[in-house]
Design an enzyme around this catalytic site. Structure first.
Site, PDB file in Angstrom:
ATOM      1  N   HIS A   1     -22.492  10.828  -6.262  1.00 36.13           N
ATOM      2  CA  HIS A   1     -21.788  10.250  -7.869  1.00 36.13           C
ATOM      3  C   HIS A   1     -23.104   8.669  -7.047  1.00 36.13           C
ATOM      4  O   HIS A   1     -21.787   7.789  -6.717  1.00 36.13           O
ATOM      5  CB  HIS A   1     -20.420  10.385  -7.468  1.00 36.13           C
ATOM      6  CG  HIS A   1     -20.057  11.520  -8.311  1.00 36.13           C
ATOM      7  ND1 HIS A   1     -20.800  12.292  -9.237  1.00 36.13           N
ATOM      8  CD2 HIS A   1     -19.159  12.717  -7.383  1.00 36.13           C
ATOM      9  CE1 HIS A   1     -20.317  13.208  -9.513  1.00 36.13           C
ATOM     10  NE2 HIS A   1     -19.491  13.416  -8.371  1.00 36.13           N
TER      11      HIS A   1
ATOM     12  N   ASN B   1     -18.150  20.246   0.784  1.00 29.76           N
ATOM     13  CA  ASN B   1     -18.443  19.065   0.190  1.00 29.76           C
ATOM     14  C   ASN B   1     -17.782  17.034  -0.450  1.00 29.76           C
ATOM     15  O   ASN B   1     -16.732  17.683   0.174  1.00 29.76           O
ATOM     16  CB  ASN B   1     -18.424  19.844  -1.593  1.00 29.76           C
ATOM     17  CG  ASN B   1     -19.145  19.089  -2.198  1.00 29.76           C
ATOM     18  OD1 ASN B   1     -20.737  18.794  -2.341  1.00 29.76           O
ATOM     19  ND2 ASN B   1     -18.822  18.962  -3.215  1.00 29.76           N
TER      20      ASN B   1
ATOM     21  N   ASP C   1     -25.220  11.640 -10.363  1.00 26.26           N
ATOM     22  CA  ASP C   1     -25.191  11.204 -11.115  1.00 26.26           C
ATOM     23  C   ASP C   1     -24.984   9.628 -11.340  1.00 26.26           C
ATOM     24  O   ASP C   1     -25.620   9.376  -9.791  1.00 26.26           O
ATOM     25  CB  ASP C   1     -24.730  10.727 -12.574  1.00 26.26           C
ATOM     26  CG  ASP C   1     -22.640  10.619 -11.972  1.00 26.26           C
ATOM     27  OD1 ASP C   1     -22.693  10.566 -11.016  1.00 26.26           O
ATOM     28  OD2 ASP C   1     -21.633  12.067 -12.907  1.00 26.26           O
TER      29      ASP C   1
ATOM     30  N   GLU D   1     -23.589  16.870  -7.092  1.00 31.21           N
ATOM     31  CA  GLU D   1     -22.439  16.247  -8.599  1.00 31.21           C
ATOM     32  C   GLU D   1     -23.933  15.050  -8.640  1.00 31.21           C
ATOM     33  O   GLU D   1     -23.298  13.847  -8.512  1.00 31.21           O
ATOM     34  CB  GLU D   1     -21.489  16.259  -8.024  1.00 31.21           C
ATOM     35  CG  GLU D   1     -20.806  17.301  -7.113  1.00 31.21           C
ATOM     36  CD  GLU D   1     -19.255  16.682  -7.045  1.00 31.21           C
ATOM     37  OE1 GLU D   1     -19.008  16.168  -7.713  1.00 31.21           O
ATOM     38  OE2 GLU D   1     -18.631  17.979  -6.329  1.00 31.21           O
TER      39      GLU D   1
ATOM     40  N   GLU E   1     -14.374  16.826  -0.265  1.00 37.67           N
ATOM     41  CA  GLU E   1     -13.724  15.602   0.201  1.00 37.67           C
ATOM     42  C   GLU E   1     -11.609  15.907   0.828  1.00 37.67           C
ATOM     43  O   GLU E   1     -11.411  15.097   0.904  1.00 37.67           O
ATOM     44  CB  GLU E   1     -12.785  15.122  -1.274  1.00 37.67           C
ATOM     45  CG  GLU E   1     -13.838  15.592  -2.360  1.00 37.67           C
ATOM     46  CD  GLU E   1     -13.847  14.588  -3.961  1.00 37.67           C
ATOM     47  OE1 GLU E   1     -12.757  14.378  -4.496  1.00 37.67           O
ATOM     48  OE2 GLU E   1     -14.631  15.112  -5.282  1.00 37.67           O
TER      49      GLU E   1
HETATM   50  O1  9MR Z   1     -16.345  16.419 -13.915  1.00 41.64           O
HETATM   51  C1  9MR Z   1     -14.972  16.494 -13.578  1.00 41.64           C
HETATM   52  C2  9MR Z   1     -13.716  15.978 -14.634  1.00 41.64           C
HETATM   53  O2  9MR Z   1     -14.121  16.405 -15.415  1.00 41.64           O
HETATM   54  C3  9MR Z   1     -12.645  16.090 -13.917  1.00 41.64           C
HETATM   55  O3  9MR Z   1     -11.740  15.267 -15.136  1.00 41.64           O
HETATM   56  C4  9MR Z   1     -12.295  15.424 -12.280  1.00 41.64           C
HETATM   57  C5  9MR Z   1     -11.102  15.771 -12.629  1.00 41.64           C
HETATM   58  O4  9MR Z   1     -10.917  15.178 -11.052  1.00 41.64           O
HETATM   59  O5  9MR Z   1     -13.235  16.037 -11.920  1.00 41.64           O
HETATM   60  C6  9MR Z   1     -14.761  15.515 -12.271  1.00 41.64           C
HETATM   61  O6  9MR Z   1     -15.565  16.461 -11.469  1.00 41.64           O
HETATM   62  C7  9MR Z   1     -15.199  15.862  -9.782  1.00 41.64           C
HETATM   63  C8  9MR Z   1     -15.300  17.317  -8.855  1.00 41.64           C
HETATM   64  O7  9MR Z   1     -14.840  17.836  -9.395  1.00 41.64           O
HETATM   65  C9  9MR Z   1     -15.216  16.841  -7.630  1.00 41.64           C
HETATM   66  N1  9MR Z   1     -16.063  15.285  -7.498  1.00 41.64           N
HETATM   67  C10 9MR Z   1     -15.910  14.078  -8.077  1.00 41.64           C
HETATM   68  C11 9MR Z   1     -16.502  14.600  -9.817  1.00 41.64           C
HETATM   69  C12 9MR Z   1     -15.584  13.423 -11.007  1.00 41.64           C
HETATM   70  O8  9MR Z   1     -14.658  12.964 -10.562  1.00 41.64           O
END
Ligand code: 9MR
Length: 373
Positions: free
Chosen positions: A239, A203, A269, A267, A162
């Site tokens: 996402h 990523n 969804d 990732e 990011e």
């Molecule tokens: O799935 C992750 C969630 O459990 C955490 O609370 C969150 C915190 O930022 O991060 C989520 O995973 C993220 C990933 O590491 C990076 N891309 C976005 C994902 C969804 O927030």
């Protein structure tokens, strides 16, 4: 859980995998099940199909589906800097170790996630008094420590996560502000030195289609390649929102591939307002199918990872109030239409199972009774 659903969940597990996940998996369910196995279908198409996991949940049915359906896993949180070194010099590896051990016991790849990210960063890093040199050393030491610990056991590392704003400019993270543009190249070089066998990825989210943000990423990848920086791949998080798969997804994957890097959907969804409706679930099936097809269609697309395979293990309801139902399985581990959409994209043309339509029959979906038709 109904026995039939559990049989579906674990179909395809090896004897070793069944032993690994324990008593919740019935021993000879595989021979009786009718549903497709995503990892097998994916392998036949030359890609992997993965899921993010929560280490503490890797028992019982959750573990059985993880091992039975997927050939790659990503720790959802356990490898982030804030998880592994919340206090400087105080390392907590148990969650990350558990995920890597599970993967090895079940013959799965691991996507390491993530080494350098502005979020879930310990405050000692975020709020430290750094010079460019001292933060660069802290960052590369972190990479050496973590990637070094798992050397040879990680297939892909999300080295930098990011790094971009929506307009394609660099996000002003502590790394960008303090070290400057070169921090990304420094991170990739450190990761290559720590684990030469791992494929190294950049990523990000909202870079699935061709847009200002993915253009920024594209320009950077081209520069890094020209400079000989060891970058192997680009991760498109994906996402997504139901009904909004970018029309340029495949073209975007292809243009990165044409730069000489692999691409992965990292990732995936696809969220919707809840409660889910039959129409939205049907659209979600089409969307999961479209994303998977786009990966299959480009030879340098390495694979797809869903960000949690069950609605009971998804970040969406916590971050988007009123939305959810974003994954291919419902909260009770029953395959949703989306699961069959993935299978179809991977070449499966089988029966969608007993019941009135896709899925193992009607059942509650996010608190609402839905009849698949
Ligand atoms: O799935 C992750 C969630 O459990 C955490 O609370 C969150 C915190 O930022 O991060 C989520 O995973 C993220 C990933 O590491 C990076 N891309 C976005 C994902 C969804 O927030």
């Amino acid at each position: 859980m109904k026995l039939q659903s559990l049989r579906r969940a674990v179909f395809g597990m090896s004897a070793a995998a069944l032993l690994t996940v324990g008593a919740a998996a019935p021993g000879h369910a595989a021979a009786e099940a009718a549903d497709p196995i995503l990892k097998d279908l994916a392998a036949a198409q030359g890609i992997y199909y993965g899921t993010a996991v929560t280490a503490s949940k890797l028992t019982g049915t959750y573990a059985a589906v993880t091992a039975g359906q997927f050939d790659s896993i990503t720790p959802g949180n356990e490898m982030k800097w804030g998880s592994v070194e919340p206090v400087r010099g105080d390392f907590r590896w148990s969650g990350a170790d558990a995920v890597v051990d599970f993967a090895e016991a079940n013959g799965q790849k691991v996507r390491g996630h993530t080494l350098v990210w502005h979020s879930q960063l310990p405050s000692w890093v975020e709020n430290g008094s750094w010079t460019a040199g001292s933060l660069r050393t802290v960052m590369t030491d972190h990479i050496a420590t973590e990637a070094g610990r798992y050397k040879g056991r990680i297939d892909h590392w999300d080295v930098v996560n990011e790094a971009f704003n929506e307009d394609g400019t660099r996000r002003q993270s502590v790394f960008q502000r303090t070290i400057g543009d070169g921090y990304i190249a420094d991170a990739f070089r450190a990761a290559r030195a720590a684990d030469p066998a791992a494929k190294l990825y950049l990523n990000d989210y909202n870079v699935e289609g061709i847009n200002a943000k993915s253009n920024g990423m594209y320009d950077l990848v081209r520069q890094l390649k020209a400079q000989g920086v060891p970058i192997d791949g680009v991760g498109l998080q994906a996402h997504l929102i139901v009904g909004q798969v970018p029309s340029t997804l495949q073209a975007n994957i292809q243009r990165f591939a044409d730069l000489g890097v692999d691409v992965a959907i990292t990732e995936l969804d696809i969220r919707m307002p809840v409660p889910a409706t039959e129409q939205r679930l049907r659209q979600q099936k089409a969307d999961y199918k479209a994303v998977t097809q786009a990966c299959v269609a480009v030879s340098r697309c390495a694979g797809v990872t869903v960000w949690g395979f069950t609605d009971s293990d998804s970040w969406i309801p916590d971050f988007f109030p009123g939305e959810g139902a974003a994954t291919p399985y419902d909260e009770n581990y029953r395959p949703k239409p989306a699961y069959y959409g993935i299978a179809e994209a991977l070449g499966w043309s089988g029966d969608t199972g007993p019941g009135p339509g896709p899925g193992p029959g009607p059942g509650p979906v996010s608190g609402c009774a839905v009849t698949y038709a």
